[in-house]
Design a protein around this motif. Sequence first.
Motif, PDB file in Angstrom:
ATOM      1  N   PHE A  22      58.502 -19.725  -1.967  1.00 39.50           N
ATOM      2  CA  PHE A  22      59.770 -19.000  -1.943  1.00 39.50           C
ATOM      3  C   PHE A  22      60.530 -19.298  -0.657  1.00 39.50           C
ATOM      4  O   PHE A  22      61.717 -19.634  -0.689  1.00 39.50           O
ATOM      5  N   ALA A  23      59.859 -19.200   0.481  1.00 37.42           N
ATOM      6  CA  ALA A  23      60.505 -19.459   1.776  1.00 37.42           C
ATOM      7  C   ALA A  23      61.028 -20.890   1.839  1.00 37.42           C
ATOM      8  O   ALA A  23      62.156 -21.131   2.279  1.00 37.42           O
ATOM      9  N   HIS A  24      60.223 -21.838   1.396  1.00 38.11           N
ATOM     10  CA  HIS A  24      60.647 -23.241   1.399  1.00 38.11           C
ATOM     11  C   HIS A  24      61.863 -23.435   0.485  1.00 38.11           C
ATOM     12  O   HIS A  24      62.823 -24.115   0.857  1.00 38.11           O
ATOM     13  N   GLY A  25      61.830 -22.825  -0.681  1.00 39.81           N
ATOM     14  CA  GLY A  25      62.943 -22.937  -1.625  1.00 39.81           C
ATOM     15  C   GLY A  25      64.243 -22.348  -1.109  1.00 39.81           C
ATOM     16  O   GLY A  25      65.327 -22.754  -1.534  1.00 39.81           O
ATOM     17  N   GLN A  26      64.146 -21.412  -0.193  1.00 38.66           N
ATOM     18  CA  GLN A  26      65.340 -20.813   0.405  1.00 38.66           C
ATOM     19  C   GLN A  26      65.858 -21.623   1.586  1.00 38.66           C
ATOM     20  O   GLN A  26      66.888 -21.307   2.163  1.00 38.66           O
ATOM     21  N   GLY A  27      65.117 -22.653   1.992  1.00 39.56           N
ATOM     22  CA  GLY A  27      65.532 -23.486   3.119  1.00 39.56           C
ATOM     23  C   GLY A  27      65.152 -22.905   4.466  1.00 39.56           C
ATOM     24  O   GLY A  27      65.799 -23.203   5.472  1.00 39.56           O
ATOM     25  N   LEU A  28      64.101 -22.108   4.507  1.00 37.03           N
ATOM     26  CA  LEU A  28      63.715 -21.445   5.752  1.00 37.03           C
ATOM     27  C   LEU A  28      63.362 -22.435   6.858  1.00 37.03           C
ATOM     28  O   LEU A  28      63.733 -22.232   7.996  1.00 37.03           O
ATOM     29  N   GLY A  29      62.654 -23.488   6.551  1.00 40.82           N
ATOM     30  CA  GLY A  29      62.236 -24.451   7.570  1.00 40.82           C
ATOM     31  C   GLY A  29      60.982 -23.968   8.283  1.00 40.82           C
ATOM     32  O   GLY A  29      60.373 -22.958   7.917  1.00 40.82           O
ATOM     33  N   THR A  30      60.600 -24.690   9.336  1.00 44.17           N
ATOM     34  CA  THR A  30      59.363 -24.347  10.045  1.00 44.17           C
ATOM     35  C   THR A  30      59.611 -23.718  11.416  1.00 44.17           C
ATOM     36  O   THR A  30      58.707 -23.102  11.963  1.00 44.17           O
ATOM     37  N   MET A  38      56.924  -4.689  17.052  1.00 39.74           N
ATOM     38  CA  MET A  38      56.684  -4.147  18.386  1.00 39.74           C
ATOM     39  C   MET A  38      58.015  -3.829  19.061  1.00 39.74           C
ATOM     40  O   MET A  38      58.971  -4.599  18.953  1.00 39.74           O
ATOM     41  N   ALA A  39      58.072  -2.731  19.773  1.00 38.39           N
ATOM     42  CA  ALA A  39      59.319  -2.275  20.394  1.00 38.39           C
ATOM     43  C   ALA A  39      59.837  -3.243  21.460  1.00 38.39           C
ATOM     44  O   ALA A  39      61.026  -3.521  21.519  1.00 38.39           O
ATOM     45  N   PHE A  40      58.963  -3.747  22.307  1.00 39.42           N
ATOM     46  CA  PHE A  40      59.420  -4.590  23.417  1.00 39.42           C
ATOM     47  C   PHE A  40      59.441  -6.079  23.096  1.00 39.42           C
ATOM     48  O   PHE A  40      59.998  -6.868  23.850  1.00 39.42           O
ATOM     49  N   PHE A  41      58.834  -6.478  21.995  1.00 41.64           N
ATOM     50  CA  PHE A  41      58.833  -7.870  21.551  1.00 41.64           C
ATOM     51  C   PHE A  41      59.103  -7.893  20.046  1.00 41.64           C
ATOM     52  O   PHE A  41      58.220  -8.207  19.251  1.00 41.64           O
ATOM     53  N   PRO A  42      60.335  -7.537  19.643  1.00 42.39           N
ATOM     54  CA  PRO A  42      60.598  -7.371  18.209  1.00 42.39           C
ATOM     55  C   PRO A  42      60.580  -8.664  17.402  1.00 42.39           C
ATOM     56  O   PRO A  42      60.310  -8.625  16.211  1.00 42.39           O
ATOM     57  N   TRP A  43      60.836  -9.804  18.021  1.00 40.52           N
ATOM     58  CA  TRP A  43      60.861 -11.085  17.316  1.00 40.52           C
ATOM     59  C   TRP A  43      60.037 -12.105  18.076  1.00 40.52           C
ATOM     60  O   TRP A  43      60.057 -12.161  19.298  1.00 40.52           O
ATOM     61  N   LEU A  44      59.315 -12.919  17.338  1.00 40.82           N
ATOM     62  CA  LEU A  44      58.485 -13.982  17.898  1.00 40.82           C
ATOM     63  C   LEU A  44      59.012 -15.309  17.385  1.00 40.82           C
ATOM     64  O   LEU A  44      59.112 -15.525  16.170  1.00 40.82           O
ATOM     65  N   GLU A  45      59.383 -16.188  18.302  1.00 45.39           N
ATOM     66  CA  GLU A  45      59.839 -17.522  17.904  1.00 45.39           C
ATOM     67  C   GLU A  45      58.620 -18.425  17.790  1.00 45.39           C
ATOM     68  O   GLU A  45      57.785 -18.467  18.695  1.00 45.39           O
ATOM     69  N   CYS A  46      58.503 -19.124  16.681  1.00 44.45           N
ATOM     70  CA  CYS A  46      57.342 -20.003  16.515  1.00 44.45           C
ATOM     71  C   CYS A  46      57.656 -21.165  15.581  1.00 44.45           C
ATOM     72  O   CYS A  46      58.671 -21.184  14.891  1.00 44.45           O
ATOM     73  N   GLN A  47      56.762 -22.118  15.590  1.00 47.70           N
ATOM     74  CA  GLN A  47      56.836 -23.288  14.724  1.00 47.70           C
ATOM     75  C   GLN A  47      55.705 -23.145  13.704  1.00 47.70           C
ATOM     76  O   GLN A  47      54.539 -23.141  14.075  1.00 47.70           O
ATOM     77  N   LEU A  48      56.070 -23.021  12.437  1.00 47.73           N
ATOM     78  CA  LEU A  48      55.069 -22.873  11.388  1.00 47.73           C
ATOM     79  C   LEU A  48      54.597 -24.241  10.920  1.00 47.73           C
ATOM     80  O   LEU A  48      55.388 -25.184  10.871  1.00 47.73           O
ATOM     81  N   PRO A  49      53.329 -24.343  10.511  1.00 46.48           N
ATOM     82  CA  PRO A  49      52.901 -25.597   9.877  1.00 46.48           C
ATOM     83  C   PRO A  49      53.564 -25.729   8.512  1.00 46.48           C
ATOM     84  O   PRO A  49      54.074 -24.748   7.954  1.00 46.48           O
ATOM     85  N   GLU A  50      53.545 -26.911   7.944  1.00 44.73           N
ATOM     86  CA  GLU A  50      54.166 -27.144   6.638  1.00 44.73           C
ATOM     87  C   GLU A  50      53.537 -26.281   5.553  1.00 44.73           C
ATOM     88  O   GLU A  50      54.217 -25.842   4.638  1.00 44.73           O
TER      89      GLU A  50
END
Length: 96
Positions: A22-30, A38-50
């Motif tokens: 589903f994520a791939h079909g929406q064009g999410l990317g990696t 978490m309140a102080f770290f609400p988003w985590l930037e990362c590189q997902l494997p394929e």
Amino acid sequence: MPATAISEEAGPERVNAWLEAFAHGQGLGTHVLLRTGMAFFPWLECQLPESGWATIVRGALGDDLFVASADGNVLVVVFAEEYDYQGFAAHAPEGR
């Protein structure tokens, strides 16, 4: 109304494959931003494997997921409901 859904009876492997497809079909990317809850770290930037990332992400963050493409053009949301998992997606307007 969800864009897609899968029964919780499908089992973890099929749910993970469904989520990744589903994520791939929406064009999410990696290159993504994951909501952590978490309140102080609400988003985590990362590189997902394929492939194989849904198992890791769901294991760390749980079944309700908010994943945005790093460029901010795609948002994929999955909610674990009583009997199924529901997938939603949003896309930035063209020309953004």
